[in-house]
Every structure is written in structure tokens, then in C-alpha cells.
Design a protein around this motif. Structure first.
Motif, PDB file in Angstrom:
ATOM      1  N   TYR A   1       0.824  -1.190  -0.058  1.00 20.39           N
ATOM      2  CA  TYR A   1       0.265   0.029  -0.086  1.00 20.39           C
ATOM      3  C   TYR A   1       1.132   1.262  -0.064  1.00 20.39           C
ATOM      4  O   TYR A   1       1.018   1.958   0.942  1.00 20.39           O
TER       5      TYR A   1
ATOM      6  N   VAL B   1      -8.535   5.598   5.947  1.00 19.19           N
ATOM      7  CA  VAL B   1      -9.043   6.204   5.020  1.00 19.19           C
ATOM      8  C   VAL B   1      -8.249   6.182   3.911  1.00 19.19           C
ATOM      9  O   VAL B   1      -8.568   5.601   2.552  1.00 19.19           O
ATOM     10  N   ASP B   2      -6.823   6.153   3.750  1.00 15.25           N
ATOM     11  CA  ASP B   2      -5.902   5.935   2.801  1.00 15.25           C
ATOM     12  C   ASP B   2      -5.937   4.455   2.183  1.00 15.25           C
ATOM     13  O   ASP B   2      -5.920   4.174   1.065  1.00 15.25           O
TER      14      ASP B   2
ATOM     15  N   LYS C   1      -8.246   2.362   2.473  1.00 10.96           N
ATOM     16  CA  LYS C   1      -9.605   1.757   1.723  1.00 10.96           C
ATOM     17  C   LYS C   1      -9.616   2.678   0.119  1.00 10.96           C
ATOM     18  O   LYS C   1     -10.160   1.715  -0.579  1.00 10.96           O
ATOM     19  N   SER C   2      -8.899   3.576   0.087  1.00 11.39           N
ATOM     20  CA  SER C   2      -9.007   4.139  -1.204  1.00 11.39           C
ATOM     21  C   SER C   2      -7.763   3.704  -2.105  1.00 11.39           C
ATOM     22  O   SER C   2      -7.597   3.895  -3.279  1.00 11.39           O
ATOM     23  N   HIS C   3      -6.800   2.901  -1.664  1.00 12.56           N
ATOM     24  CA  HIS C   3      -5.736   2.224  -2.256  1.00 12.56           C
ATOM     25  C   HIS C   3      -6.256   1.353  -3.522  1.00 12.56           C
ATOM     26  O   HIS C   3      -6.875   0.385  -3.069  1.00 12.56           O
TER      27      HIS C   3
ATOM     28  N   ARG D   1      -8.125  -2.126  -2.764  1.00  8.35           N
ATOM     29  CA  ARG D   1      -9.419  -2.604  -3.443  1.00  8.35           C
ATOM     30  C   ARG D   1      -9.415  -4.107  -4.259  1.00  8.35           C
ATOM     31  O   ARG D   1     -10.265  -4.575  -4.590  1.00  8.35           O
TER      32      ARG D   1
ATOM     33  N   ASN E   1     -15.287  10.385   8.635  1.00 10.75           N
ATOM     34  CA  ASN E   1     -14.347   9.966   7.343  1.00 10.75           C
ATOM     35  C   ASN E   1     -13.343  10.421   7.025  1.00 10.75           C
ATOM     36  O   ASN E   1     -13.273  11.240   5.835  1.00 10.75           O
TER      37      ASN E   1
END
Length: 964
Positions: free
Chosen positions: A416, A447-448, A450-452, A456, A914
Motif C-alpha cells: 500500500y 482512509v488511505d 480503503k482508497s488504495h 481494493r 470519514n
């Protein structure tokens, strides 16, 4: 009896009988036969009571006996030992007064100071002794040891030169002098000393033969040569060292170390073809799992600049060039040629848009097909958005899940990677157009994560595994191969870890419960469930779960330690003590053994436990125990100064010196010192009595209640006074039982050092501001890149009224992280305190001038209200700004009257949690801020609604949270 002093600077030695006795005194002291030495000294003093040297030696023996008693008996005879030490000091001082011209007296005086770690005074005494006897080797050796311990490097070099001059035939003296020149920064001089020493040897000497000492000496000289400067590019020393390696190859025993040094020099000099050959030699020697070698191999393939090569050399763990910075398409293709086999390399190159068919004939994957490191590195070389990466990570995950590897989730999390801009080191003559460089950092915030993209993708793959395994017991990519039933179990486990990484605790608990229901005997499942519960806010249930897992395997030290740690975080200290005692010595209090073993993690967790309960005395006692361990680490190096040189482990000794120089900046010491500072500042701000010292208000009680309360208080005071004695008796009874089972001889228990002031009352009685000042100074000196150290330095300085030091701390914080919430809150605090100070308390005129000119720069020349307003606008513009920063700005809004309380609370509520840095602790801090707004003022009903909304957000984020 004669009262004459036969040796008061009159060159009249003792008679032969007493002279022989004095020699015996020295011999008995050196062999630690203190009673015999004391008896001989008393015999001399009966006839010559004012004999200075004998008085000094007697004092030295008494001091040694007191130290031995202190180590053996602990706190019970503390006062008696103190009296013995005073007696020793008086004897030595009296002896010195009787014979000021005796080097023995001054030497003993120095030894006495050395035993109390008063090294500066010991060196002064040694220097005085050397004025009388300038060629005394023993005094010179002792002074040299103290000088390197104190890092008086110039003095150390001069002392070792004097020793070498007196005894030039000793190898140890040559090596020590070379080392003293080296640590002073004169690498060329150190190499010259080693050359001169080798020139004094005969050709058939053992130093020219292949053995360990010769190898270490040759490699040490090579290291010294590599550190020398010279040449226009500053690499002349590296060239000399590279050439020297060929000269010493025949005597080097450590061939791997020789090759690694050669590889480092070749990369720094840009000899990339030779570096690749050296890498292959290391691979052939079995270094295929060493990521340091792989990182160097990549640097050689990509022909990286020297700065990048040095950065890669300093990386730890699984770091390589691919995890240091982004790769261009050309670089990625080059590395894929080297690390992929023929099939997957062609696919990867096509996926990356390069049709070059010049694939390496023999890639590492084909040459070393069983290497796990090569397979893992290959994943980091692929572009996360490519189909080949998805295919490769799919195969990798399937293989690990089938094997049931619990660490797969941690392994995948290292991919990540996020890009970050860092300042670039500009060399002399280099263009300054590009002042920043792009480097990778590991995403840690949910937060970082989950968006990586990688996270995903892995989530999609694992979800497909679970669906396919649950229905067909096969993987989606291979519907014909039926796998073992446990594969679904480990797929659930991996998915639970992915939920934990994304802070999705409720979903993670659901899956891990399936795992436990499927296989209730697997310890790893209980450990993960406990982490999920702790992250979700229910620390008590987490402690119960991990303790249940610990009960499945009483031989697993790791799970036992994890259970102990979680129990301490849950505030269950007695249960934690019982668990940790399972792996300590059976007899006595387990905390004695843990202190002796310097188990810092346990003491830090226990100190935190006491602090959360409000028992600041005991908490301080445990934090200071950790600090004492580090002081012991520092003192322990004394034993290695001569040992390492005698054994010719000079390279390791240099690493030891560097480690000791950085000792006070290590994480565990920093954590303990920071908490000590916070406790002292808290006690300074709230100087009221502690809970255990408070007396009830008898005036409001009835006579019967008053009598009962006084009885309880009296019993409590009596119990606290005898607590240490009871512990000592319990330990004594345990040891007596064990002794009677062996030889029938009962032995008294030895009270331990941790039983001294176990409640920390002596620490609570110290000057809080002075103690905080002392530890803050240590932290900022040895950990200047830790922002929390400078934050505490500001807190201490502002309480001392030292505004310039506080301003300096703010500038240091800004240099480390200009967006830190601690910096913002302290800038606001400094501005408010500056404006509220009266003219009489402004300090020196020069200080006022500096503050007036420099402080506005921290706020970008804005007023305080404008500074806070800009911070509000930045938070609204950045949807992911951290929760602690939002709380800090909300507090500043109220304290500076920028906006209303509803505007301040909206900064926290509108983000719906969030954002970054959201945890149970930060949510609790947010609730405390809302509580501080009150309900009786205007808008109290609105505040209650805001608190209700906040609680809903917290329970949605942390479904198991309590007491927020």
C-alpha cells in the motif's frame, strides 16, 4: 604505636613488613577478597594511622563492600549502605590529605568517583595523579576508558598516544590509538597508524595470515579508507577502499562482508557492470533472500545515482528501489526482464507497453525458482493497474491461502504505497531546479488504505475466493481443482484482516467468528478477534478473547505476551501479572525478574495502566524503571571498550559507539521520557493532593461515621507502610521453602530494587518543573526529528517563562511537519500568552525584538483571528483533514471568538468521521470538547443534539465502543 607518616612526600617508604602488607591489600582488592584486604589495611594503620595510601585503599575497599551489599540486599539496609559509602569517602579524602603527592591516592580518589559514575571528577583525579607519575600505564588506561565513555575524543587520542609511546610493542596499544584517531574524524591518520603498525611486523607474522583477527583488522582498515575524503567528487576514499579490497582478499574470512563492501563501493563509483557480477556472487553464496542485495542489484541494473544507492543501502526489511520511489516504464521493463521468468516477463512487458523482445536469457526467477524473495519482489515491479499485476497477485494469494499463512495480510499491506514529496539533497555544482524528490510512504490510515488501488483489488479477489470456495470448494480461476476445506477458513481470515486494515470492525468480527466456529483451537483467530474488538472500542472483551486464545496453548510465549499487554490496556493489572509470571522465574515476585530482564514493553504498558487509573506515583516509578534500563545500557558499554579492541572486533565496536550515541533517541526511551514530562507538567498545573493522600471531610460526618472513617484511614496508612515489608516476607518464605527442600538451610530473601519507593512518593516530591526540563532537554538533543519532543519542549519552556525557547520549539515543529495539529494549537497558545503578558514580564529588550520579528512569520504575518480563519477554510477545503486538527481548530475558534460554537462543532460533525486519524481516543477527545461547551448556556439544546449526532457517528464507526 608510632604516629609518624613515613610517606608524606618525604621519599620514606613503609618498612618491609608493612610494604608487603600493602601489596597484599592491592592484590586482595583486585581479586575482590575485600575482608582480607580490609584486615591487612587495618594492620598497617595500627602502626601508621596516618598513612595516606593505606587510608585510601581502605576507603576503596569499604566502598566496594558497600556496593556489593547494595546489589545483594536492596532496600532493607539502604541507610547502612549510605553510611558505609560516607565512611569510604571520608577515608579516601583523609588519605589524600595525608599524602597529596602520592599518585596512588589520586588514582584511588578517581576510582572512587568512577564507582559513582562521576566520570568528570574521576578524570580530574587521574590527571592529577599523572602530574606526579606521568608514565603510570594503569592510570593512563583508566583515564582513556573514561574519556571514550564521556566522548572526550581529543583527550582519548592524546592519552592513547602517550600509552603507545611508552609501550610501542603492544598490538592493543596500536589498534586503540588508531581507533582514537578514527573516532576523531581523521580517517587518513587512522589508516596511516595501521600502516605503521603493519610495517613493524615480520613477513611471517600471524597478522598476514588468514584468520579471524587478521580479517577483522583488514576490513576495519578498509572501512576507515572508505570514510576518507578527497578528489573533486569526494570519492577518492571509496576508490582507495575498493582497491584495498583486492589486496586483503587472501586474508579475509568474512567473504560475504567482503563482497557486500565491494558491492557498495562499486555502486557509489558507478561501476554497474562489476556490481552486477558481485551481486551474482552473493546470490550464489545464498543471499537470494537478502533484500539488501536485491536492492543493490536493482541499482546496478537501473544505473541509479549515488544518492539513491546510499538510500537503498540504508533501507530495512523488504525495501528495494521499487518500494523507494516510482519507476518509469523503461525502468520497470528492465527490472521485469531480470526478475520475471520467460512467460510472465513477456506478458508483463506487453502490459506495460513495451514490445522490446530482449528478455534476459537467464532471469533470477528461472535461476532460483525456489526463492520466495524473488517471487515477492516481482509483485512490486508490476504496475498495480496492469492485468499482469492482478494475475500475479491472484496466484500469490491463492498459493499462500492454500498453505494457510497467517501473515499474508501483513505481507500484502506492505504494497500500500503512496507518493510523497520530500526535499532533495543538492550536491555541489548540481542544478537546483528540482528541489524536491518523490518517495514512497506506506499507507497506514484506514482512509488511505480503503482508497488504495491495491487494497481494493485484493478485496475483490478475496471476496471472489470466498464465494467460489463456499459454493464449489474451488478458486474462481481454476474450477477443476478442488482444494482442502481449510482453504475457505484462511480466506475468511484474510478477509477479516482486510476489514481490520480498513477499520471495518463489525464486518471483521462476523468473519472471524466463522473462523472460530469452524476451528475453535486456532490461536491466530483469537488474536485477530481481540485486535478487532480493541480497534472497535471494547478493550475488556478483547482482553477476554485473547486470554481465551492464550489458554489454548500455554507454551506460546508470544500469545501470552499479547494477552498480558491487552489485559494491561484493559486496566486488569493483577490478571496481567499472573499471565506474565507463567514465563518468568517461579520464585518470588515476577516483576523482579521482569526488571532484571529489562522487559521494557511490559513496564511501559504497566505504567500506562497506572496512569490511566490516576495512580501517578506508581506510573512514574515504572516509567523511571525504563529510563534506568537505558542508563544501564549506557553504562554497560564501559565493559566493551577494551574487550572489543582486544578481540579485534573493531567494526562492530564502531557500530556500538554509534548505537550508544543514539541511545537516548530510541523509541522506548522517548515514550517513557515523554510520559514522565507529561506527568510532571500535570502535577505542576494541578498541585492539589493525589487521591490516595486526600483525607475525608470529617466535619460533615456524624460521630459514628467519623470514627469509622478514621479507623479506615489509619488501617490504610498502616497497610501502605508495611506493604514492602510484607512482600519481602512473602519472598523470604518462598525462598526458605525451596532452600529447606534442598539442604535444610533457610536463606533470607533479598529485597529488590523495585520495592524501593514502589508507590513513587519520592518521585512525586521532586521539583516537577526541573524534572520536566531535564528530560525535555535530553529528548530534543537526541531526538531532534521527533515532533512530540519539541511540543513538550514548548510546554516546559512556556511554563518557565522562556519565550525564546518556546518560539524555537515552534520553529522546529514547523520544520518537521507544518500541518501538525500540536503545532497549530501551540501557535495559538503562544500568541494568546504573548498578548496577555504585562510589559514588566516581557523579558529582555533583545528577546522582545526577536519575538516581535520572528513570531508573525509562523502565522504568515496574519493576526490571530485571521490565522484561525484561514485554518478553518483549509479544513473545509480538505475533506480528509485529520480529526485531531479539526478539534484543535474548533478549540481555537472558541478561544479567539472566530465563529460560534455551532460553527466549531460543525467542523467535527460535518466530516462524519470519514477523515484521517480517527480512533476511539480521538473520538473521546471530540466528545470532551463538546462537553466543554456546556448545556446551560444559550444554545444548550443544540449542543445536546450535536452530542447525540456525534455518539451516533462514533457507534457507527466503532460499534463496540464504550465510555466515549
Amino acid at each position: 604505636m608510632s604516629n609518624d607518616n613515613p610517606q608524606a612526600g618525604q621519599n620514606r617508604p613503609l618498612p618491609k613488613k608493612e610494604s608487603d602488607l600493602f601489596k597484599n591489600v592491592v592484590k586482595f582488592y583486585e581479586s575482590k577478597q575485600y575482608k582480607k584486604g580490609l584486615k591487612n589495611a587495618d594492620t598497617i594503620l595500627k602502626r601508621f594511622p596516618n598513612h595516606g595510601e593505606t587510608l585510601c585503599m581502605k576507603g576503596l575497599i569499604v566502598n566496594a563492600m558497600a556496593n556489593s551489599a547494595a546489589a545483594a540486599q536492596g532496600s532493607k539496609k539502604k541507610e547502612e549502605e549510605g553510611d558505609k559509602k560516607k565512611e569510604a569517602i571520608e577515608l579516601v579524602k583523609k588519605g589524600l590529605m595525608m599524602d597529596m603527592r602520592s599518585h596512588v591516592c589520586w588514582h584511588v580518589y578517581g576510582l572512587l568517583h568512577r564507582s559513582t559514575q562521576n566520570y568528570a571528577e574521576a578524570i580530574k583525579a587521574y590527571k592529577q595523579a599523572l602530574r606526579i607519575d606521568s608514565e603510570n600505564l594503569q592510570i593512563l588506561r583508566d583515564m582513556g576508558l573514561l574519556q571514550i565513555q564521556m566522548r572526550d575524543l581529543d583527550g582519548f587520542r592524546d592519552t592513547r598516544l602517550r600509552i603507545l609511546t611508552l609501550r610501542p610493542n603492544s598490538k592493543v596499544h596500536w589498534l586503540t590509538y588508531a581507533l582514537s584517531v578514527h573516532v576523531n574524524g581523521d580517517c587518513e591518520g587512522a589508516a596511516g597508524v595501521l600502516d605503521n603498525y603493519m610495517a613493524t611486523l615480520e613477513k611471517d607474522s600471524v597478522e598476514f595470515q588468514r584468520n579471524f583477527e587478521s580479517s577483522e583488522l583488514a576490513l576495519y582498515k578498509n572501512m576507515v579508507l572508505s570514510e576518507t575524503d578527497g578528489g573533486e567528487d569526494g570519492l577518492e576514499g571509496i576508490r582507495k577502499a575498493l582497491g584495498h579490497l583486492d589486496e586483503i582478499h587472501h586474508v579475509c574470512v568474512d567473504q560475504t562482508g567482503w563482497l557486500i563492501a565491494r558491492l557498495s563501493y562499486q555502486l557509489q563509483l558507478g561501476a554497474f557492470d562489476e556490481a552486477k557480477e558481485t551481486c551474482f556472487l552473493l546470490f550464489e553464496r545464498g543471499s537470494t533472500e537478502d533484500h539488501l542485495v536485491h536492492g543493490a542489484y536493482m541499482c546496478a541494473l537501473l544505473k541509479c545515482d549515488r544518492e539513491t544507492c546510499v538510500e537503498v543501502e540504508k533501507m530495512k526489511g523488504m525495501g528495494t528501489v521499487a518500494t523507494l520511489r516510482p519507476l518509469s516504464d523503461e525502468e520497470r521493463t528492465t527490472l521485469l526482464h531480470a526478475y520475471g521468468n520467460a512467460d510472465n516477463t513477456e506478458a508483463a512487458v506487453t502490459a506495460n507497453g513495451d514490445n522490446d523482445s530482449s528478455i534476459a536469457k537467464e532471469s533470477l526467477a528461472k535461476t532460483y525458482p525456489r526463492s520466495a524473495a524473488i517471487k515477492r519482489i516481482y509483485l512490486t515491479l508490476l504496475s498495480p493497474s496492469s492485468d499482469e499485476f492482478k494475475s500475479s497477485i491472484d496466484k500469490y494469494c491463492q498459493r499462500q491461502i492454500v498453505k494457510g499463512v497467517p501473515s499474508l495480510g501483513w505481507d500484502l499491506s506492505s504494497m500500500y504505497l503512496m507518493e510523497e514529496q520530500r526535499p532533495k539533497n543538492v550536491s555541489h555544482g548540481e542544478s537546483t531546479a528540482a528541489t524536491t524528490k518523490v518517495r514512497y510512504v506506506l499507507a497506514k490510515d484506514p482512509v488511505d488504505i480503503k482508497s488504495h488501488l491495491v487494497h481494493r483489488l485484493i478485496v475483490q479477489l478475496v471476496d471472489s475466493y470466498i464465494a467460489s470456495l463456499a459454493s464449489n470448494n474451488t478458486f474462481p480461476s481454476d474450477a477443476t481443482t478442488v482444494v482442502a476445506p481449510s482453504t475457505l477458513l484462511w480466506a475468511w481470515y484474510l478477509r477479516s484482516i482486510l476489514h481490520e486494515q480498513a477499520a471495518e470492525y463489525a464486518q471483521g468480527i462476523t468473519l472471524i467468528n466463522k473462523c472460530i466456529e469452524h476451528t475453535p483451537t486456532a490461536v491466530d483467530f483469537y488474536e485477530l478477534k481481540a485486535r478487532l474488538l480493541e480497534g472497535g472500542g471494547d478493550i475488556q472483551q478483547a482482553a477476554n478473547v485473547i486470554d481465551a486464545g492464550r489458554d489454548l496453548d500455554h507454551q506460546d510465549r508470544f500469545i501470552n505476551n499479547q494477552a498480558t499487554q491487552t489485559l494491561l490496556r484493559a486496566g486488569r493489572g493483577e490478571e496481567a501479572k499472573q499471565r506474565i509470571s507463567l514465563f518468568t522465574r517461579e520464585e518470588g515476585n515476577p516483576e523482579h525478574n521482569l526488571y532484571d530482564m529489562q522487559c521494557t514493553w511490559y513496564e511501559l504498558e504497566l505504567a500506562d495502566c497506572w496512569r490511566r487509573k490516576g495512580d501517578l506515583g506508581r506510573s512514574l516509578r515504572k516509567y523511571m524503571a525504563v529510563i534506568k534500563h537505558y542508563q544501564d545500557f549506557h553504562e554497560d558499554q564501559f565493559d566493551f571498550h577494551m574487550y572489543c579492541i582486544r578481540k579485534v572486533t573493531l567494526r562492530t565496536y564502531c557500530k556500538l559507539l554509534k548505537f550508544e550515541d543514539e541511545l537516548w533517541g530510541l523509541p522506548h526511551y522517548g515514550r517513557a521520557a515523554e510520559e514522565v514530562i507529561k506527568i510532571h507538567l500535570h502535577l505542576l498545573d494541578f498541585p492539589g493532593k493525589l487521591k490516595e493522600d486526600e483525607e475525608p471531610d470529617y466535619s460533615k460526618m456524624t460521630p459514628s461515621e467519623r470514627k469509622k472513617a478514621k479507623n479506615i484511614a489509619r488501617k490504610k496508612k498502616k497497610a501502605m507502610a508495611s506493604a514492602g515489608e510484607v512482600v519481602g516476607k512473602d519472598d523470604a518464605s518462598n525462598k526458605d521453602d525451596s532452600a529447606s527442600n534442598t539442604n535444610g538451610n533457610k536463606k533470607k530473601a533479598k529485597p529488590h530494587i523495585i520495592d524501593e519507593d514502589s508507590d513513587g512518593k519520592e518521585l512525586l516530591a521532586l521539583d516537577h518543573l526541573e524534572e520536566a526540563k531535564k528530560f525535555a532537554a535530553i529528548l530534543v538533543r537526541h531526538a531532534p526529528k521527533r515532533i512530540s519532543a519539541w511540543a513538550l519542549q514548548y510546554d516546559v519552556s512556556i511554563r518557565r517563562g522562556k519565550m525564546l525557547l518556546a518560539l524555537q520549539a515552534l520553529y522546529k515543529m514547523k520544520a518537521i511537519n507544518p500541518n501538525d495539529h500540536e503545532l497549530f494549537s501551540r501557535i495559538v497558545d503562544f500568541s494568546q500568552k504573548l498578548s496577555s503578558r504585562s510589559l514588566d514580564s516581557q523579558g529582555h529588550a533583545a528577546s522582545q525584538t526577536v519575538i516581535a520579528s520572528e513570531f508573525p512569520k509562523l502565522m504568515n504575518e496574519n493576526s490571530l483571528a485571521d490565522f484561525v480563519t484561514l485554518a478553518v477554510e483549509e479544513i473545509k477545503a480538505d475533506a480528509l483533514s485529520s480529526l485531531p486538527m479539526r478539534i484543535a481548530v474548533a478549540r481555537a475558534m472558541l478561544s479567539t471568538n472566530v465563529g460560534s460554537s455551532s460553527d466549531a462543532t460543525s467542523l467535527i460533525l460535518d466530516c462524519k468521521l470519514n477523515v484521517r486519524c480517527v480512533s476511539v481516543e480521538t473520538c473521546r477527545e471530540a466528545m470532551q470538547f463538546m462537553d466543554s461547551l456546556g448545556t446551560k448556556e444559550e444554545g444548550g439544546g443544540e449542543n445536546n443534539n450535536n452530542k447525540g449526532r456525534m455518539m451516533q457517528l462514533i457507534m457507527a464507526k466503532f460499534p463496540f465502543a464504550k465510555d466515549c
